[in-house]
Design a protein around this motif. Structure first.
Motif: not given
Length: 643
Positions: A47-63
């Protein structure tokens, strides 16, 4: 607030903080489950990648340890893409920063969707040049094709993205690679109309190959009406011969008649083709021998005399027939455009009140489709459905004035029967095709639709049943018998009698003539041997389906009961006809005592009072009537053990 809501939120400020608040106090196992869970088929990362939410993508992957390869379902332009990796979603949506982050975190650049589409192909679709360059730089394979055989170069050409096309060609992308249907990148840009891309492709060695229909890019441009493409290609003698030039000009003229409605323009192209045939450089190339006239074309013959072309302008109808004849000769009957434009012309005749011409053309198109296409093809279905709509309109509005002030003529019964026979043939051929497939691979959707169309045509035919001793009566019941004998079942395992009483089988709305379901049709189906006791996958007989339909129809119920339906038969939920009725007072309306037989009562008493091992084998068929399939199997198993 749940995790999907946070991910979908478009406000950038505070989004990551809300994620931390939501997930920060959760255990590692809970976080893993939340991040890996799907909502409407998509994970939070997708969802985050589809909508371009960089900060969410970063948090979901790293944290949160989100899997950068876990796929999901996403929607683009109304289409649901199944099995889409996060990188594909970001590339398709044009989010370069997210693409860079995913690749940095280990996402594979050549991972694909269920249809084998790569992130590179996704970026090429909407022309995201910077993403294309980035993916290629990090190892994207430019030659990976989707399930249809379409490469990144093909989609860039079709979508008209010049920069991406030039970039891919500079990387030695194969300009002559063919898709599953045989088309090349040159076909794609001929269809889309990009002359600039076409020139670039030719400079890089693109050839004038044919696709699976025998179509060159030149003819593709002529079909779509891209005059500038045709004019460019016909002056390239190293790619196009005289015969191909003539065909392209004639086909373009046909396109001008039917698609652009430009008679003057069409005539000019046909004159140029004639000049090339008889006055061009080289030997004369005469038109093929004139074939016998076709009734659907009003027995028109293709003009072979250059002098006769001028007379066409005074007869627009003759000119339209010339367009159909020329298209059929050049494209052949197998090409979809051949039957499409025959149907299109028929629809215009119907709109003008010339229904007989319409019916003749549509029958001709249907004959072509049934002879050239695989059974249950969507185009054949479309033709049969159009007939059903047309006949329903004509029968319902007979004698009324059309919007053009003409009277709606009566439908000739033989015309309706003619189409009904073709619908029955399609059912037969479709079932034969499906029977050859492994059961797990059978999709009954198309067969179900053709069955329903055939039943609607039968409904119109039985609306006024001919006298019992007439040839028409015998013919109708003979074809109905053939339909029943095919023993085809659609979705939910419903045969023709069950489909004729299914509430979701009504195709034609707004036409009183096509009353569906119909007691007349029910009686006719029972007369030719339809099994009134047959059950679908849910154990429902036609009588059960009548109880489930709205509004409830007492005449239908009585017709089935008079035909031998068991009033106390149960479905897989152990429910009888009476139990399924919303208003129990309706049960009394059918006079249930009249349909409760002594055999029925005796069989139920035996099964309720006697041990299973004492039930004679010749009564076993009653198990399937009064018990569910599961109970039936259990009782038969016990019976077999005892004996």
């Amino acid at each position: 607030m749940d995790l999907p809501t946070i991910v979908y939120n478009s406000a950038r400020d505070g989004r990551r903080r809300r994620l931390e608040t939501f997930l920060g106090h959760q255990s590692k196992d809970v976080v893993g489950k939340l991040v890996g869970a799907t909502t409407h088929g998509a994970t939070p990362l997708v969802m985050a990648c589809r909508n371009g939410h960089y900060d969410v993508v970063e948090y979901l992957i790293e944290k949160c340890g989100a899997d950068v390869e876990q796929t999901g379902s996403v929607v683009f332009d109304g289409d649901t893409i199944e099995g889409a990796p996060p990188l594909w979603c970001a590339a398709a949506a044009g989010h370069l920063a997210v693409v860079e982050l995913l690749v940095k975190r280990g996402a594979k650049v050549n991972t694909t969707t269920k249809t084998n589409s790569t992130p590179l192909r996704a970026a090429c679709f909407d022309g995201y040049f910077e993403i294309v360059k980035f993916l290629v730089k990090h190892g994207a394979d430019i030659e990976v094709a989707n399930r249809h055989g379409h490469t990144s170069l093909m989609i860039a050409c079709f979508r008209g993205h010049v920069k991406i096309t030039k970039f891919l060609l500079s990387l030695k992308a194969d300009a002559n690679r063919k898709s599953v249907k045989g088309n090349t990148a040159l076909h794609d840009c001929a269809e889309s109309g990009s002359l600039e891309i076409m020139k670039v492709l030719i400079e890089h060695g693109a050839r004038m190959d044919v696709d699976s229909f025998g179509m060159t890019p030149l003819l593709t441009a002529a079909i779509t009406g891209h005059t500038h493409i045709v004019e460019y290609l016909i002056w390239l003698p190293h790619l196009v011969c005289r015969k191909e030039k003539i065909d392209a000009l004639e086909l373009l003229g046909a396109t001008y008649v039917d698609k652009k409605r430009d008679m003057i323009g069409a005539l000019e192209f046909w004159k140029r083709a004639m000049d090339e045939r008889y006055r061009g450089d080289g030997p004369v190339i005469p038109k093929p021998a004139v074939l016998p006239g076709v009734a659907a074309y009003d027995f028109a013959r293709e003009i072979t005399d250059p002098e006769a072309l001028d007379d066409l302008f005074a007869d627009p109808d003759e000119m339209r027939m010339q367009a159909l004849i020329i298209r059929e000769r050049i494209l052949g009957p197998a090409h979809p455009d051949t039957s499409y434009y025959i149907r299109f012309r028929g629809a215009l005749y119907a709109d003008a009140g010339k229904f007989n011409r319409c019916i003749e053309l549509w029958n001709y198109a249907l004959d072509i489709q049934q002879s050239m296409l695989e059974p249950l093809n969507s185009m054949t279905q479309g033709s049969l459905f159009s007939f059903t709509e047309l006949f329903s309109f004509l029968i319902g509005d007979e004698g009324k004035q059309t919007r053009r002030g003409q009277r709606v003529p009566p439908v000739q019964r033989e015309e309706l029967m003619r189409v009904f026979k073709k619908a029955v043939l399609e059912v037969k051929l479709g079932k034969q095709m499906l029977d050859k497939m492994p059961r797990c691979e059978r999709d009954l959707t198309n067969l179900n639709r053709v069955l329903v169309i055939a039943l609607h045509l039968a409904c119109l035919l039985t609306r006024e049943t001919p006298k019992s001793d007439s040839a028409e009566h015998m013919e109708l019941h003979r074809v109905l018998y053939e339909l029943v004998k095919i023993n085809a079942t659609g979705k939910e395992g419903r045969d023709v009698l069950q489909l004729a009483h299914s509430k979701d089988a009504a195709l034609i709305g707004g036409y009183a003539a096509c009353e569906f379901p119909s007691p007349h049709l029910t009686r006719a189906l029972l007369k030719v041997g339809a099994d009134v006791k047959a059950k679908d996958c849910d154990g429902n007989t036609a009588l059960h389906l009548v109880a489930l339909s709205q509004p409830w129809n007492i005449e239908l119920a009585k017709t089935l009961l008079d035909g031998g339906a068991y009033i106390n038969a149960v479905n897989n939920e152990n429910k009888t006809y009476e139990m399924l009725l919303k208003d129990k007072r309706l049960f009394a309306a059918v006079n249930p005592l009249k349909y409760t037989t002594l055999t029925c009562l005796a069989a139920r008493v035996v099964l309720q009072t006697q041990p299973i091992n004492k039930v004679p084998r010749h009564l076993q068929h009653f198990f399937e009537i009064y018990y569910t399939k599961k109970m039936c199997r259990q009782m038969l198993s016990l019976l077999n053990e005892k004996t």
